[in-house]
Design a protein around this motif. Structure first.
Motif, PDB file in Angstrom:
ATOM      1  N   UNK A  98       0.813  -1.201   0.000  1.00 61.17           N
ATOM      2  CA  UNK A  98       0.000   0.000   0.000  1.00 61.17           C
ATOM      3  C   UNK A  98       0.850   1.255   0.000  1.00 61.17           C
ATOM      4  N   UNK A  99       0.206   2.432   0.019  1.00 61.20           N
ATOM      5  CA  UNK A  99       0.936   3.701   0.024  1.00 61.20           C
ATOM      6  C   UNK A  99       2.025   3.714   1.090  1.00 61.20           C
ATOM      7  N   UNK A 100       3.216   4.115   0.710  1.00 57.58           N
ATOM      8  CA  UNK A 100       4.382   3.970   1.589  1.00 57.58           C
ATOM      9  C   UNK A 100       5.224   5.242   1.607  1.00 57.58           C
ATOM     10  N   UNK A 101       5.867   5.467   2.739  1.00 58.81           N
ATOM     11  CA  UNK A 101       6.801   6.581   2.845  1.00 58.81           C
ATOM     12  C   UNK A 101       8.145   6.166   2.269  1.00 58.81           C
ATOM     13  N   UNK A 102       8.998   7.151   2.039  1.00 57.03           N
ATOM     14  CA  UNK A 102      10.345   6.861   1.549  1.00 57.03           C
ATOM     15  C   UNK A 102      11.090   5.978   2.544  1.00 57.03           C
ATOM     16  N   UNK A 103      10.945   6.283   3.837  1.00 60.04           N
ATOM     17  CA  UNK A 103      11.643   5.506   4.862  1.00 60.04           C
ATOM     18  C   UNK A 103      11.168   4.055   4.877  1.00 60.04           C
ATOM     19  N   UNK A 104       9.864   3.837   4.718  1.00 64.86           N
ATOM     20  CA  UNK A 104       9.335   2.472   4.706  1.00 64.86           C
ATOM     21  C   UNK A 104       9.863   1.687   3.511  1.00 64.86           C
ATOM     22  N   UNK A 105       9.886   2.320   2.352  1.00 64.99           N
ATOM     23  CA  UNK A 105      10.393   1.653   1.159  1.00 64.99           C
ATOM     24  C   UNK A 105      11.874   1.316   1.302  1.00 64.99           C
ATOM     25  N   UNK A 106      12.634   2.268   1.827  1.00 61.06           N
ATOM     26  CA  UNK A 106      14.068   2.033   2.011  1.00 61.06           C
ATOM     27  C   UNK A 106      14.309   0.857   2.947  1.00 61.06           C
ATOM     28  N   UNK A 107      13.533   0.777   4.033  1.00 61.39           N
ATOM     29  CA  UNK A 107      13.695  -0.318   4.991  1.00 61.39           C
ATOM     30  C   UNK A 107      13.334  -1.670   4.395  1.00 61.39           C
ATOM     31  N   UNK A 108      12.256  -1.708   3.621  1.00 59.81           N
ATOM     32  CA  UNK A 108      11.823  -2.984   3.042  1.00 59.81           C
ATOM     33  C   UNK A 108      12.759  -3.477   1.945  1.00 59.81           C
ATOM     34  N   UNK A 109      13.317  -2.552   1.180  1.00 59.09           N
ATOM     35  CA  UNK A 109      14.092  -2.923   0.002  1.00 59.09           C
ATOM     36  C   UNK A 109      15.601  -2.910   0.231  1.00 59.09           C
ATOM     37  N   UNK A 110      16.030  -2.451   1.398  1.00 60.48           N
ATOM     38  CA  UNK A 110      17.464  -2.400   1.674  1.00 60.48           C
ATOM     39  C   UNK A 110      18.194  -1.361   0.846  1.00 60.48           C
ATOM     40  N   UNK A 111      17.513  -0.243   0.573  1.00 58.35           N
ATOM     41  CA  UNK A 111      18.104   0.845  -0.198  1.00 58.35           C
ATOM     42  C   UNK A 111      18.254   2.080   0.671  1.00 58.35           C
ATOM     43  N   UNK A 112      19.074   3.016   0.222  1.00 59.19           N
ATOM     44  CA  UNK A 112      19.152   4.292   0.918  1.00 59.19           C
ATOM     45  C   UNK A 112      17.918   5.116   0.559  1.00 59.19           C
ATOM     46  N   UNK A 113      17.554   6.060   1.436  1.00 65.16           N
ATOM     47  CA  UNK A 113      16.399   6.903   1.140  1.00 65.16           C
ATOM     48  C   UNK A 113      16.653   7.766  -0.099  1.00 65.16           C
ATOM     49  N   UNK A 114      17.888   8.160  -0.309  1.00 61.53           N
ATOM     50  CA  UNK A 114      18.216   8.954  -1.497  1.00 61.53           C
ATOM     51  C   UNK A 114      17.961   8.144  -2.763  1.00 61.53           C
ATOM     52  N   UNK A 115      18.335   6.862  -2.747  1.00 61.22           N
ATOM     53  CA  UNK A 115      18.108   6.004  -3.916  1.00 61.22           C
ATOM     54  C   UNK A 115      16.613   5.806  -4.149  1.00 61.22           C
ATOM     55  N   UNK A 116      15.865   5.618  -3.069  1.00 62.75           N
ATOM     56  CA  UNK A 116      14.418   5.441  -3.196  1.00 62.75           C
ATOM     57  C   UNK A 116      13.789   6.684  -3.808  1.00 62.75           C
ATOM     58  N   UNK A 117      14.197   7.863  -3.332  1.00 63.29           N
ATOM     59  CA  UNK A 117      13.643   9.110  -3.879  1.00 63.29           C
ATOM     60  C   UNK A 117      13.930   9.229  -5.377  1.00 63.29           C
ATOM     61  N   UNK A 118      15.121   8.828  -5.773  1.00 64.31           N
ATOM     62  CA  UNK A 118      15.498   8.915  -7.193  1.00 64.31           C
ATOM     63  C   UNK A 118      14.584   8.007  -8.030  1.00 64.31           C
ATOM     64  N   UNK A 119      14.337   6.796  -7.545  1.00 65.86           N
ATOM     65  CA  UNK A 119      13.478   5.873  -8.283  1.00 65.86           C
ATOM     66  C   UNK A 119      12.024   6.360  -8.266  1.00 65.86           C
ATOM     67  N   UNK A 120      11.592   6.926  -7.151  1.00 63.41           N
ATOM     68  CA  UNK A 120      10.233   7.455  -7.082  1.00 63.41           C
ATOM     69  C   UNK A 120      10.038   8.623  -8.044  1.00 63.41           C
ATOM     70  N   UNK A 121      11.055   9.465  -8.164  1.00 61.52           N
ATOM     71  CA  UNK A 121      10.979  10.585  -9.110  1.00 61.52           C
ATOM     72  C   UNK A 121      10.793  10.064 -10.536  1.00 61.52           C
ATOM     73  N   UNK A 122      11.531   8.998 -10.871  1.00 62.50           N
ATOM     74  CA  UNK A 122      11.418   8.431 -12.210  1.00 62.50           C
ATOM     75  C   UNK A 122      10.050   7.788 -12.418  1.00 62.50           C
ATOM     76  N   UNK A 123       9.560   7.090 -11.407  1.00 59.65           N
ATOM     77  CA  UNK A 123       8.249   6.447 -11.501  1.00 59.65           C
ATOM     78  C   UNK A 123       7.136   7.487 -11.598  1.00 59.65           C
ATOM     79  N   UNK A 124       7.296   8.590 -10.866  1.00 54.05           N
ATOM     80  CA  UNK A 124       6.307   9.668 -10.924  1.00 54.05           C
ATOM     81  C   UNK A 124       6.306  10.308 -12.310  1.00 54.05           C
ATOM     82  N   UNK A 125       7.475  10.468 -12.896  1.00 47.63           N
ATOM     83  CA  UNK A 125       7.574  11.050 -14.235  1.00 47.63           C
ATOM     84  C   UNK A 125       6.891  10.162 -15.273  1.00 47.63           C
ATOM     85  N   UNK A 126       6.875   8.855 -15.020  1.00 47.52           N
ATOM     86  CA  UNK A 126       6.221   7.898 -15.925  1.00 47.52           C
ATOM     87  C   UNK A 126       4.759   7.666 -15.552  1.00 47.52           C
ATOM     88  N   UNK A 127       4.251   8.442 -14.577  1.00 48.06           N
ATOM     89  CA  UNK A 127       2.863   8.319 -14.122  1.00 48.06           C
ATOM     90  C   UNK A 127       2.560   6.935 -13.546  1.00 48.06           C
TER      91      UNK A 127
END
Length: 239
Positions: free
Chosen positions: A27-56
């Motif tokens: 479900x809807x998730x914060x950057x921190x939640x995604x980073x914790x679940x996926x083992x990524x840094x929050x900066x990396x998650x934000x970068x991927x979210x920006x790309x996903x948002x750009x692709x709608x």
């Protein structure tokens, strides 16, 4: 063998898909939640979210709060858009909508659609009933969530936020969400069968079909001696 640039692009797409899939499953998730679940840094998650948002594929939303709201600004969460859900959907939405319209027009109106919806969920419910009957009363909501997940609903069970006493059944994906937008009888029949299976009234708080990030059903804490209580409101009752 691909070039280093191609391999990098493939890795980026793979990680981006993992981010989107995590939002679908949880479900809807914060950057921190995604980073914790996926083992990524929050900066990396934000970068991927920006790309996903750009692709709608995802969009930022204000986090919904059920129960007492705490001080401060609500956290920003990222949810799948309709376009993002379509990437995971394998259902034949247009065919289903056309079929239900035909039933409504030729077979008796909205009540005919409701009868179809009840028959459809009843056919699915036999597996859910077996799962629920195999566990103790305290484990029924969790058992139902696992059975729903096996049917593609990515469901979870959790304690409801105070001051509510009970649990929340959360379905993070709905294979028929686009159809249910036009035919809410599908959601209503599902809510009714949940009440029957769990032996208590339940209350639908939110649905993906109405634009919420998660289908959320409140299940009150009940006495173990309560059986087959009538369903409460099957309609949406947002907090």
């Amino acid at each position: 063998m691909g070039t280093p640039q191609e391999e990098l692009a493939t890795g980026e797409r793979s990680t981006r898909n993992r981010v989107a899939r995590s939002i679908l499953d949880h479900g809807p998730s914060t950057v921190a939640e995604l980073a914790g679940r996926l083992g990524l840094t929050q900066a990396a998650v934000r970068r991927h979210l920006d790309a996903l948002a750009a692709d709608d594929v995802v969009e930022a939303r204000e986090q919904r709060v059920y129960g007492t709201r705490t001080r401060g600004r609500p956290a920003k969460v990222f949810a799948l858009t309709d376009c993002g859900r379509d990437a995971f959907d394998q259902s034949y939405d247009m065919l289903a909508v056309d079929a239900l319209k035909w039933i409504a027009e030729r077979g008796g109106g909205s009540e005919a659609v409701a009868a179809f919806a009840r028959a459809r969920i009843a056919a699915q419910a036999s597996a859910y009933r077996k799962a629920i009957e195999a566990v103790s009363p305290d484990e029924r909501t969790e058992a139902l969530a696992k059975a729903l997940s096996a049917d593609g609903y990515a469901a979870t069970a959790r304690s409801a936020p105070l001051p509510q006493k009970g649990e929340q059944l959360c379905q993070h994906h709905c294979p028929v969400a686009h159809v249910a937008e036009q035919f809410p009888q599908l959601c209503e029949a599902e809510t009714e069968i949940f009440a029957e299976l769990l032996g208590t009234h339940v209350q639908r708080l939110a649905t993906i079909a109405h634009g919420d990030g998660v289908c959320t059903t409140f299940i009150p804490k009940i006495s173990h001696t309560t059986h087959n209580a009538p369903a409460s409101t099957a309609g949406r009752n947002p907090a």
